[in-house]
Design a protein around this motif. Structure first.
Motif, PDB file in Angstrom:
ATOM      1  N   GLY A  92      32.813  33.927  39.831  1.00  0.00           N
ATOM      2  CA  GLY A  92      34.118  33.718  40.455  1.00  0.00           C
ATOM      3  C   GLY A  92      35.022  34.932  40.231  1.00  0.00           C
ATOM      4  N   ALA A  93      36.129  34.947  40.982  1.00  0.00           N
ATOM      5  CA  ALA A  93      37.077  36.066  40.847  1.00  0.00           C
ATOM      6  C   ALA A  93      37.791  36.025  39.499  1.00  0.00           C
ATOM      7  CB  ALA A  93      38.091  36.026  41.981  1.00  0.00           C
ATOM      8  N   LYS A  94      37.921  34.829  38.930  1.00  0.00           N
ATOM      9  CA  LYS A  94      38.661  34.700  37.672  1.00  0.00           C
ATOM     10  C   LYS A  94      38.013  35.503  36.542  1.00  0.00           C
ATOM     11  CE  LYS A  94      41.320  30.646  37.377  1.00  0.00           C
ATOM     12  NZ  LYS A  94      41.555  29.313  36.828  1.00  0.00           N
ATOM     13  N   LEU A  97      38.555  39.092  37.147  1.00  0.00           N
ATOM     14  CA  LEU A  97      39.894  39.567  36.753  1.00  0.00           C
ATOM     15  C   LEU A  97      39.911  39.834  35.248  1.00  0.00           C
ATOM     16  CD1 LEU A  97      42.083  37.085  38.806  1.00  0.00           C
ATOM     17  CD2 LEU A  97      42.410  39.567  38.834  1.00  0.00           C
ATOM     18  N   TYR A 118      50.127  34.391  40.965  1.00  0.00           N
ATOM     19  CA  TYR A 118      49.061  33.457  40.569  1.00  0.00           C
ATOM     20  C   TYR A 118      49.029  33.435  39.034  1.00  0.00           C
ATOM     21  CZ  TYR A 118      44.058  32.138  40.071  1.00  0.00           C
ATOM     22  OH  TYR A 118      42.863  31.567  39.727  1.00  0.00           O
ATOM     23  N   PHE A 121      47.060  35.721  36.426  1.00  0.00           N
ATOM     24  CA  PHE A 121      47.306  37.179  36.388  1.00  0.00           C
ATOM     25  C   PHE A 121      48.049  37.549  35.102  1.00  0.00           C
ATOM     26  CE2 PHE A 121      47.637  37.726  41.330  1.00  0.00           C
ATOM     27  CZ  PHE A 121      46.266  37.768  41.425  1.00  0.00           C
ATOM     28  N   ASN A 172      48.370  41.255  45.653  1.00  0.00           N
ATOM     29  CA  ASN A 172      47.671  40.047  46.092  1.00  0.00           C
ATOM     30  C   ASN A 172      48.179  39.650  47.479  1.00  0.00           C
ATOM     31  OD1 ASN A 172      47.890  36.531  45.252  1.00  0.00           O
ATOM     32  ND2 ASN A 172      46.182  37.594  46.135  1.00  0.00           N
ATOM     33  N   ASN A 176      48.970  34.172  46.952  1.00  0.00           N
ATOM     34  CA  ASN A 176      49.089  32.864  46.309  1.00  0.00           C
ATOM     35  C   ASN A 176      50.254  33.010  45.342  1.00  0.00           C
ATOM     36  OD1 ASN A 176      48.838  30.496  44.891  1.00  0.00           O
ATOM     37  ND2 ASN A 176      46.853  30.950  43.987  1.00  0.00           N
ATOM     38  N   ASP A 204      43.704  42.006  44.653  1.00  0.00           N
ATOM     39  CA  ASP A 204      43.038  40.700  44.691  1.00  0.00           C
ATOM     40  C   ASP A 204      43.084  40.217  46.139  1.00  0.00           C
ATOM     41  OD1 ASP A 204      42.719  37.863  44.846  1.00  0.00           O
ATOM     42  OD2 ASP A 204      43.098  37.682  42.705  1.00  0.00           O
ATOM     43  N   CYS A 206      41.297  37.635  47.539  1.00  0.00           N
ATOM     44  CA  CYS A 206      40.565  36.360  47.636  1.00  0.00           C
ATOM     45  C   CYS A 206      40.854  35.575  48.921  1.00  0.00           C
ATOM     46  CB  CYS A 206      40.878  35.483  46.427  1.00  0.00           C
ATOM     47  SG  CYS A 206      40.008  36.052  44.973  1.00  0.00           S
ATOM     48  N   TYR A 207      42.013  35.834  49.543  1.00  0.00           N
ATOM     49  CA  TYR A 207      42.359  35.061  50.757  1.00  0.00           C
ATOM     50  C   TYR A 207      42.283  35.926  52.016  1.00  0.00           C
ATOM     51  CZ  TYR A 207      43.935  31.643  47.367  1.00  0.00           C
ATOM     52  OH  TYR A 207      43.968  30.741  46.329  1.00  0.00           O
ATOM     53  N   SER A 230      36.140  36.978  46.252  1.00  0.00           N
ATOM     54  CA  SER A 230      35.140  35.975  45.899  1.00  0.00           C
ATOM     55  C   SER A 230      34.758  35.198  47.142  1.00  0.00           C
ATOM     56  CB  SER A 230      35.678  35.052  44.812  1.00  0.00           C
ATOM     57  OG  SER A 230      36.383  33.969  45.364  1.00  0.00           O
ATOM     58  N   SER A 232      34.700  31.971  47.018  1.00  0.00           N
ATOM     59  CA  SER A 232      35.247  30.631  46.779  1.00  0.00           C
ATOM     60  C   SER A 232      35.979  30.095  48.000  1.00  0.00           C
ATOM     61  CB  SER A 232      36.218  30.657  45.597  1.00  0.00           C
ATOM     62  OG  SER A 232      35.531  30.909  44.403  1.00  0.00           O
ATOM     63  N   LYS A 233      36.925  30.888  48.501  1.00  0.00           N
ATOM     64  CA  LYS A 233      37.771  30.384  49.587  1.00  0.00           C
ATOM     65  C   LYS A 233      37.148  30.736  50.935  1.00  0.00           C
ATOM     66  CE  LYS A 233      40.584  30.179  46.017  1.00  0.00           C
ATOM     67  NZ  LYS A 233      41.346  29.176  45.361  1.00  0.00           N
ATOM     68  N   ARG A 241      30.832  29.406  42.199  1.00  0.00           N
ATOM     69  CA  ARG A 241      31.263  30.451  41.279  1.00  0.00           C
ATOM     70  C   ARG A 241      30.629  31.813  41.559  1.00  0.00           C
ATOM     71  NH1 ARG A 241      35.201  29.520  41.049  1.00  0.00           N
ATOM     72  NH2 ARG A 241      35.724  30.670  39.193  1.00  0.00           N
TER      73      ARG A 241
HETATM   74  C1  LIG Z   1      44.846  34.920  43.953  1.00  0.00           C
HETATM   75  C2  LIG Z   1      43.633  34.307  43.358  1.00  0.00           C
HETATM   76  N1  LIG Z   1      42.767  35.093  42.701  1.00  0.00           N
HETATM   77  C3  LIG Z   1      41.661  34.591  42.126  1.00  0.00           C
HETATM   78  C4  LIG Z   1      41.380  33.251  42.193  1.00  0.00           C
HETATM   79  C5  LIG Z   1      40.143  32.722  41.518  1.00  0.00           C
HETATM   80  O1  LIG Z   1      39.142  32.394  42.433  1.00  0.00           O
HETATM   81  P1  LIG Z   1      37.680  32.025  41.978  1.00  0.00           P
HETATM   82  O2  LIG Z   1      37.465  30.598  42.376  1.00  0.00           O
HETATM   83  O3  LIG Z   1      36.769  32.933  42.766  1.00  0.00           O
HETATM   84  O4  LIG Z   1      37.541  32.244  40.538  1.00  0.00           O
HETATM   85  C6  LIG Z   1      42.257  32.384  42.861  1.00  0.00           C
HETATM   86  C7  LIG Z   1      41.983  30.937  42.915  1.00  0.00           C
HETATM   87  O5  LIG Z   1      42.772  30.109  43.233  1.00  0.00           O
HETATM   88  C8  LIG Z   1      43.416  32.928  43.447  1.00  0.00           C
HETATM   89  O6  LIG Z   1      44.308  32.146  44.072  1.00  0.00           O
END
Ligand SMILES: Cc1ncc(COP(=O)(O)O)c(C=O)c1O
Length: 380
Positions: A92-94, A97, A118, A121, A172, A176, A204, A206-207, A230, A232-233, A241
């Motif tokens: 996952g991106a988390k 990070l 977010y 961060f 970002n 988010n 970042d 992710c979206y 990632s 994920s979304k 993950r």
């Molecule tokens: C801005 C941002 N970065 C990273 C993530 C983490 O995503 P992941 O599910 O890939 O860990 C999220 C998840 O909500 C997010 O909103």
């Protein structure tokens, strides 16, 4: 027992505390309607699910390299016109990070960050010894500009003229919690400003599949930008993950060491499925949902900055709070939860200046979204 100083930075964000409250209510059998979710309503596309099942059947269930299989790194590299050595994959991106900031930050290094943000961060940066310099974007419709960055940069020197550490900017967009999408030209100026002033940019993204400019990446402006993303979304794969970073090779080398020692490889089954995901179109954008929520907020006369991307919007409920004598965004979110069983996310989760805001997630099917908004309307 005594705990590390760095663990003090990891507070349980109101975001997670509030979602626990929602889960408790659901546990008591109450049907909760959610505008609080941080993921698309879609399920993982069939082809990706099949690839996961096949991976199990073919016994692709062993350790992979810590930064992901070579095949997946290669496929991602091609997408970003990079080499496999520029790519690391993790769960996952988390964790990515975490790996990036763990690898880069020394005590006191500065990270510029647009607020609201977010929540992880801030906590990741601070627990890795970094100092966050927040740029409040509320006065500019939730958009950081090159001017607001310059002024934060100059202030940081005035406050600390002897500073000799490294400086970073974390971008970002789509954002988010605000749904802001930065204008391309503004981003270009921001990247140029950072290059001139030796600020390393971390983006970042992710979206980035959820906006008019699907798939836009800051790496297009400079290969020095560290890109985090990632599946994920983009592919409704939050539980699988898979997240990744595209970065200069030396940094990827350090990240690999981190992953080898702290995490190990991303799940080998998800790694195999991710290869198929990269050939599967990303989910459609949520243009219709944005129209529905903008129209509703206008009708209700709730001030908001329009959401142009991602899956969230961050309206200001100050007037409503005053009329109901509610003092904090947590009280406000609790009010909606208890009155009409609609879950939202308190604005305080995204920075201390946003305690009259709520983050609303509009990634519901069109009709469902209308239905939940009607429920919310009853609380007015
Ligand atoms: C801005 C941002 N970065 C990273 C993530 C983490 O995503 P992941 O599910 O890939 O860990 C999220 C998840 O909500 C997010 O909103």
């Amino acid at each position: 027992m005594r705990f590390s100083k760095r663990s003090d930075f990891l507070v349980s964000s109101p975001l997670y505390a509030f979602s626990k409250k929602v889960k408790e209510m659901e546990g008591r059998g109450v049907e909760v309607f959610s505008l609080g979710l941080g993921e698309p309503f879609y399920d993982t596309p069939e082809a990706i699910k099949k690839a996961g099942i096949e991976a199990i059947e073919k016994n692709q269930t062993h350790y992979n390299p810590a930064a992901g299989s070579m095949k997946l790194r290669q496929a991602l590299a091609e997408k970003y016109q990079a080499e496999a050595a520029n790519v690391a994959v993790s769960s996952g991106a988390k964790p990515i990070l975490g790996a990036v900031f763990w690898s880069l930050l020394n005590e006191g290094d500065q990270v510029f960050l647009a607020a609201p943000f977010y929540p992880p961060f801030l906590q990741i940066i601070q627990s890795c010894g970094g100092q966050t310099i927040l740029i409040d974007t509320k006065p500019s419709g939730f958009k950081m500009t090159v001017e607001s960055l310059r002024s934060a940069f100059e202030n940081s020197y005035q406050e600390n003229p002897d500073f000799a550490g490294q400086k970073y900017l974390l971008v970002n967009s789509p954002n988010n919690p605000t749904g802001t999408v930065y204008d391309k030209n503004e981003l270009k100026k921001i990247v140029e400003f950072c290059r001139e002033n030796k600020i390393t940019v971390i983006s970042d993204e992710c979206y980035n599949q959820f906006s008019a400019e699907k798939g836009f990446t800051l790496r297009g402006f400079s290969q020095d930008v560290i890109v985090i993303n990632s599946l994920s979304k983009s592919h409704a794969m939050t539980g699988w993950r898979i997240g990744f970073v595209i970065a200069p090779k030396e940094l990827v080398g350090v990240i690999e060491k981190f992953l080898e020692n702290y995490l190990g490889c991303p799940c080998s089954i998800s790694d195999a499925a991710a290869l198929v995901a990269l050939q599967t179109p990303a989910l459609p954008d949520l243009t219709k949902q944005r129209q529905v929520i903008h129209a509703w907020l206008e009708k209700m006369q709730i001030p908001f900055a329009s959401s142009e991307g991602g899956i969230f919007i961050f309206p200001d409920f100050a007037d409503f709070m005053r009329s109901k004598k509610l003092k904090t965004s947590t009280e406000l979110a609790t009010y909606f939860l208890e009155k009409v069983q609609v879950a939202t996310t308190p604005g305080i989760s995204f920075g201390e200046n946003y305690d009259t805001h709520l983050r609303l997630s509009y990634c519901l099917q069109g009709e469902k979204l209308r239905e939940v908004l009607q429920k919310l309307e009853k609380a007015f």
